[in-house]
Design a protein around this motif. Structure first.
Motif, PDB file in Angstrom:
ATOM      1  N   ARG A 126       0.828  -1.206   0.000  1.00 44.60           N
ATOM      2  CA  ARG A 126       0.000   0.000   0.000  1.00 44.60           C
ATOM      3  C   ARG A 126       0.866   1.262   0.000  1.00 44.60           C
ATOM      4  NH1 ARG A 126      -4.963   0.213   1.995  1.00 44.60           N
ATOM      5  NH2 ARG A 126      -4.803   2.269   1.032  1.00 44.60           N
ATOM      6  N   TYR A 139      -3.380   2.587 -13.334  1.00 48.31           N
ATOM      7  CA  TYR A 139      -3.443   4.030 -13.471  1.00 48.31           C
ATOM      8  C   TYR A 139      -2.490   4.662 -12.467  1.00 48.31           C
ATOM      9  CZ  TYR A 139      -7.962   3.063 -15.665  1.00 48.31           C
ATOM     10  OH  TYR A 139      -8.951   2.580 -16.474  1.00 48.31           O
ATOM     11  N   GLN A 150      -2.277   8.419 -10.392  1.00 54.06           N
ATOM     12  CA  GLN A 150      -3.053   9.620 -10.079  1.00 54.06           C
ATOM     13  C   GLN A 150      -2.122  10.693  -9.563  1.00 54.06           C
ATOM     14  OE1 GLN A 150      -6.043   9.226  -7.013  1.00 54.06           O
ATOM     15  NE2 GLN A 150      -7.066  11.109  -7.637  1.00 54.06           N
ATOM     16  N   GLY A 175      -5.730  14.031 -12.728  1.00 52.52           N
ATOM     17  CA  GLY A 175      -6.673  12.924 -12.663  1.00 52.52           C
ATOM     18  C   GLY A 175      -5.959  11.595 -12.745  1.00 52.52           C
ATOM     19  N   LEU A 176      -6.646  10.604 -13.277  1.00 53.12           N
ATOM     20  CA  LEU A 176      -6.055   9.282 -13.457  1.00 53.12           C
ATOM     21  C   LEU A 176      -5.604   9.130 -14.894  1.00 53.12           C
ATOM     22  CD1 LEU A 176      -7.935   8.769 -10.906  1.00 53.12           C
ATOM     23  CD2 LEU A 176      -7.853   6.396 -11.603  1.00 53.12           C
ATOM     24  N   LEU A 207       0.501   8.088  -6.895  1.00 54.01           N
ATOM     25  CA  LEU A 207      -0.459   7.159  -6.311  1.00 54.01           C
ATOM     26  C   LEU A 207      -0.943   6.260  -7.447  1.00 54.01           C
ATOM     27  CD1 LEU A 207      -2.231   6.250  -3.928  1.00 54.01           C
ATOM     28  CD2 LEU A 207      -3.794   8.116  -4.483  1.00 54.01           C
ATOM     29  N   PHE A 264      -3.203   3.033  -8.958  1.00 55.31           N
ATOM     30  CA  PHE A 264      -4.409   2.230  -8.783  1.00 55.31           C
ATOM     31  C   PHE A 264      -4.467   1.133  -9.833  1.00 55.31           C
ATOM     32  CE2 PHE A 264      -6.698   4.345  -5.509  1.00 55.31           C
ATOM     33  CZ  PHE A 264      -6.371   5.682  -5.592  1.00 55.31           C
ATOM     34  N   GLU A 273     -18.289  -1.545 -15.617  1.00 54.39           N
ATOM     35  CA  GLU A 273     -17.850  -0.873 -14.406  1.00 54.39           C
ATOM     36  C   GLU A 273     -16.494  -1.399 -13.981  1.00 54.39           C
ATOM     37  OE1 GLU A 273     -20.285  -1.640 -11.040  1.00 54.39           O
ATOM     38  OE2 GLU A 273     -18.964  -0.582  -9.657  1.00 54.39           O
ATOM     39  N   GLN A 274     -15.590  -0.486 -13.657  1.00 51.03           N
ATOM     40  CA  GLN A 274     -14.286  -0.879 -13.163  1.00 51.03           C
ATOM     41  C   GLN A 274     -14.292  -0.881 -11.639  1.00 51.03           C
ATOM     42  OE1 GLN A 274     -10.566  -0.053 -15.310  1.00 51.03           O
ATOM     43  NE2 GLN A 274     -11.657   1.644 -16.189  1.00 51.03           N
ATOM     44  N   PHE A 281     -11.880  -0.745  -8.394  1.00 50.69           N
ATOM     45  CA  PHE A 281     -10.546  -0.251  -8.107  1.00 50.69           C
ATOM     46  C   PHE A 281      -9.967  -0.864  -6.842  1.00 50.69           C
ATOM     47  CE2 PHE A 281      -9.563   3.171 -11.073  1.00 50.69           C
ATOM     48  CZ  PHE A 281     -10.765   3.296 -11.725  1.00 50.69           C
ATOM     49  N   GLY A 282      -8.661  -1.062  -6.865  1.00 52.25           N
ATOM     50  CA  GLY A 282      -7.944  -1.432  -5.660  1.00 52.25           C
ATOM     51  C   GLY A 282      -7.795  -0.224  -4.745  1.00 52.25           C
ATOM     52  N   PRO A 283      -7.226  -0.410  -3.567  1.00 55.51           N
ATOM     53  CA  PRO A 283      -7.131   0.671  -2.582  1.00 55.51           C
ATOM     54  C   PRO A 283      -6.032   1.686  -2.872  1.00 55.51           C
ATOM     55  CG  PRO A 283      -6.122  -1.310  -1.727  1.00 55.51           C
ATOM     56  CD  PRO A 283      -6.734  -1.686  -3.029  1.00 55.51           C
TER      57      PRO A 283
END
Lengths: 109, 112
Positions: free
Chosen positions: B9, B35, B37, B42-43, B88, B90, B100-101, B103-105
């Motif tokens: 993480r 991705y 960020q 944005g991403l 960051l 993702f 729909e995607q 997302f991980g944390p």
């Protein structure tokens, strides 16, 4: 590449409506999406609209799509402090997923 | 529980030291994506994969590698990290590209 544009910041008072706007460039996108990112968390799908629709309502959320102008908006009725987050507009472009820069919504008491 | 997991993480590393960020999903999704960020941007999509052994570049692939040997895993590899890869990250997965995607944390990477 494709550009998805949003204003970066929006402040509203609790109880007012919020309107977050987005412009996109790929008219062939099948779906357009709104994702919400709360502080320190990943993104979660908030709602989406199919490209042949003009409007979609889901409780406090209303999505409007103007395909001619390639304009997408998200309206949040009766905005609450829990709605404070970053909201991302996104579209599919071919096999890519393209996100806007995100609009940071601040809800003032 | 249906989820996308990422590890680690948080990671602080130094320039040039190879690292891998793992991503795993338990939803039997075909489409997976990475991705980054960054504030005000944005991403941005780094790489995506339509299925096992099928990967392709996104908008910002330079300095990254991926692999998709199994359907559930999609690791992101930085062979020689540089400070401009501080970001960051993702991972996300979906049934297909238009779905729909999930997302991980997120993984916060700092390269010194």
């Amino acid at each position: 590449g494709e550009d998805v544009e949003q204003s970066l910041f929006l402040s509203v008072r609790e109880g007012d409506s919020s309107v977050i706007n987005c412009t996109y460039t790929d008219s062939s996108s099948t779906y357009l999406y709104w994702y919400k990112q709360e502080p320190g968390a990943g993104l979660q799908l908030l709602t989406y609209i199919f490209s042949n629709m003009d409007m979609k309502q889901d409780q406090r959320l209303t999505v409007l799509l103007n395909k001619k102008d390639k304009h997408l908006s998200l309206r949040i009725a009766d905005t609450q402090t829990g709605d404070s987050a970053i909201y991302f507009c996104a579209e599919t472009y071919g096999q890519n997923f393209v996100f806007g820069p995100g609009t940071r919504l601040s809800v003032l008491p | 529980e249906a989820q996308v997991t990422q590890n680690p993480r948080y990671l602080i590393t130094v320039t040039g030291k190879k690292l891998t960020v793992t991503c795993s999903q338990n939803m039997n999704h075909e489409y997976m994506s990475w991705y980054r960020q960054d504030p005000g941007l944005g991403l941005r999509q780094i790489y995506y994969s339509m299925n096992v052994e099928v990967t392709d570049k996104g908008d910002v692939p330079e300095g990254y590698k991926v692999s998709r040997k199994e359907k559930r895993n999609f690791p992101l590899i930085l062979e020689s990290p540089s400070p401009n890869q501080t970001s960051l990250y993702f991972c996300a997965s979906s049934l297909g590209v238009g779905n729909e995607q999930f997302f991980g944390p997120g993984t916060r990477l700092t390269v010194l």
